[in-house]
Motif scaffolding. Structure first.
Motif, PDB file in Angstrom:
ATOM      1  N   ASP A 150       3.589   0.638  12.106  1.00 52.52           N
ATOM      2  CA  ASP A 150       3.040   1.978  12.782  1.00 52.52           C
ATOM      3  C   ASP A 150       2.071   2.567  11.268  1.00 52.52           C
ATOM      4  O   ASP A 150       1.181   3.273  11.910  1.00 52.52           O
ATOM      5  CB  ASP A 150       4.194   2.836  13.311  1.00 52.52           C
ATOM      6  CG  ASP A 150       4.786   2.579  14.555  1.00 52.52           C
ATOM      7  OD1 ASP A 150       4.205   1.407  14.998  1.00 52.52           O
ATOM      8  OD2 ASP A 150       5.851   2.933  14.886  1.00 52.52           O
ATOM      9  N   ALA A 151       2.651   2.560  10.302  1.00 51.79           N
ATOM     10  CA  ALA A 151       1.958   3.076   9.115  1.00 51.79           C
ATOM     11  C   ALA A 151       0.800   2.358   8.907  1.00 51.79           C
ATOM     12  O   ALA A 151       0.076   2.528   7.810  1.00 51.79           O
ATOM     13  CB  ALA A 151       2.876   3.357   7.878  1.00 51.79           C
ATOM     14  N   LEU A 177      10.567  -1.949  -2.379  1.00 49.11           N
ATOM     15  CA  LEU A 177       8.927  -1.337  -2.512  1.00 49.11           C
ATOM     16  C   LEU A 177       8.791  -0.143  -1.644  1.00 49.11           C
ATOM     17  O   LEU A 177       8.005   0.630  -2.117  1.00 49.11           O
ATOM     18  CB  LEU A 177       8.163  -2.637  -1.599  1.00 49.11           C
ATOM     19  CG  LEU A 177       7.936  -3.801  -2.302  1.00 49.11           C
ATOM     20  CD1 LEU A 177       7.084  -5.042  -1.506  1.00 49.11           C
ATOM     21  CD2 LEU A 177       7.112  -3.593  -3.518  1.00 49.11           C
ATOM     22  N   VAL A 178       9.653  -0.035  -0.354  1.00 46.68           N
ATOM     23  CA  VAL A 178       9.236   1.227   0.293  1.00 46.68           C
ATOM     24  C   VAL A 178       9.667   2.573  -0.581  1.00 46.68           C
ATOM     25  O   VAL A 178       9.287   3.386  -0.533  1.00 46.68           O
ATOM     26  CB  VAL A 178      10.018   1.274   1.580  1.00 46.68           C
ATOM     27  CG1 VAL A 178       9.826   2.296   2.272  1.00 46.68           C
ATOM     28  CG2 VAL A 178       9.420   0.073   2.453  1.00 46.68           C
ATOM     29  N   ILE A 227       5.948  -9.042   4.560  1.00 47.83           N
ATOM     30  CA  ILE A 227       7.017  -7.931   4.598  1.00 47.83           C
ATOM     31  C   ILE A 227       7.540  -7.835   6.216  1.00 47.83           C
ATOM     32  O   ILE A 227       8.728  -7.609   6.125  1.00 47.83           O
ATOM     33  CB  ILE A 227       6.105  -6.814   4.446  1.00 47.83           C
ATOM     34  CG1 ILE A 227       5.771  -6.628   2.832  1.00 47.83           C
ATOM     35  CG2 ILE A 227       6.757  -5.508   4.881  1.00 47.83           C
ATOM     36  CD1 ILE A 227       4.929  -5.662   2.277  1.00 47.83           C
ATOM     37  N   LEU A 228       6.715  -7.931   6.844  1.00 50.34           N
ATOM     38  CA  LEU A 228       7.128  -7.781   8.344  1.00 50.34           C
ATOM     39  C   LEU A 228       8.223  -9.034   8.771  1.00 50.34           C
ATOM     40  O   LEU A 228       8.995  -8.656   9.473  1.00 50.34           O
ATOM     41  CB  LEU A 228       6.033  -7.750   9.376  1.00 50.34           C
ATOM     42  CG  LEU A 228       5.034  -6.441   9.365  1.00 50.34           C
ATOM     43  CD1 LEU A 228       3.794  -6.396  10.102  1.00 50.34           C
ATOM     44  CD2 LEU A 228       5.852  -5.103   9.237  1.00 50.34           C
ATOM     45  N   SER A 252       0.774  -1.256   0.241  1.00 54.23           N
ATOM     46  CA  SER A 252       0.159  -0.237  -0.081  1.00 54.23           C
ATOM     47  C   SER A 252       0.970   1.109   0.121  1.00 54.23           C
ATOM     48  O   SER A 252       1.706   1.241   0.985  1.00 54.23           O
ATOM     49  CB  SER A 252      -0.905  -0.123   1.101  1.00 54.23           C
ATOM     50  OG  SER A 252      -1.472   1.323   1.338  1.00 54.23           O
ATOM     51  N   PRO A 253       0.584   2.243  -0.851  1.00 57.68           N
ATOM     52  CA  PRO A 253       1.277   3.527  -0.878  1.00 57.68           C
ATOM     53  C   PRO A 253       1.157   4.142   0.298  1.00 57.68           C
ATOM     54  O   PRO A 253       2.023   4.856   0.827  1.00 57.68           O
ATOM     55  CB  PRO A 253       0.581   4.398  -2.072  1.00 57.68           C
ATOM     56  CG  PRO A 253       0.153   3.270  -3.028  1.00 57.68           C
ATOM     57  CD  PRO A 253      -0.553   2.229  -1.898  1.00 57.68           C
TER      58      PRO A 253
END
Length: 80
Positions: free
Chosen positions: A48-49, A75-76, A56-57, A15-16
Motif C-alpha cells: 500500500d505504501a 529494514l522497516v 520483500i513482499l 525506500s524510506p
C-alpha cells in the motif's frame, strides 16, 4: 539464516517512503511479540505504501521459518 540475512546475492533497495506509520507499527508489534504471522499484513502495508519489491513482499508472504531479526522487519524499523 535467510530470515535474518536475506539473499546476499540480491541486495534490496528499501525506500524510506515505505516506512509509513502503519508499516512501522506493524513491524514494532511483530518484533516485540514475535508475531511472525503478522508478516502477511506487513506485506500488504508495504505494498500500500508503494513497495513492489518481489523479494520483500515474497519474504513476508513466505512460509518461513521467521525469527526475531528478520531482515524485512529490521529494514522497516531502520535497524542495520
Amino acid at each position: 539464516m535467510r530470515c535474518v540475512f536475506g539473499n546476499p546475492f540480491r541486495p534490496v533497495a528499501f525506500s524510506p517512503a515505505w516506512r509509513t506509520s502503519t508499516a512501522v507499527g506493524l513491524a514494532e508489534g511483530i518484533y516485540a511479540d514475535r508475531a511472525f504471522d503478522r508478516l502477511l499484513i506487513l506485506a500488504d502495508a508495504l505494498q500500500d505504501a508503494g513497495c513492489g519489491d518481489a523479494d520483500i513482499l515474497g519474504h513476508c508472504r513466505g512460509t518461513g521459518p521467521h525469527v526475531r531479526g528478520c531482515w524485512v522487519v529490521d529494514l522497516v524499523l531502520g535497524k542495520s
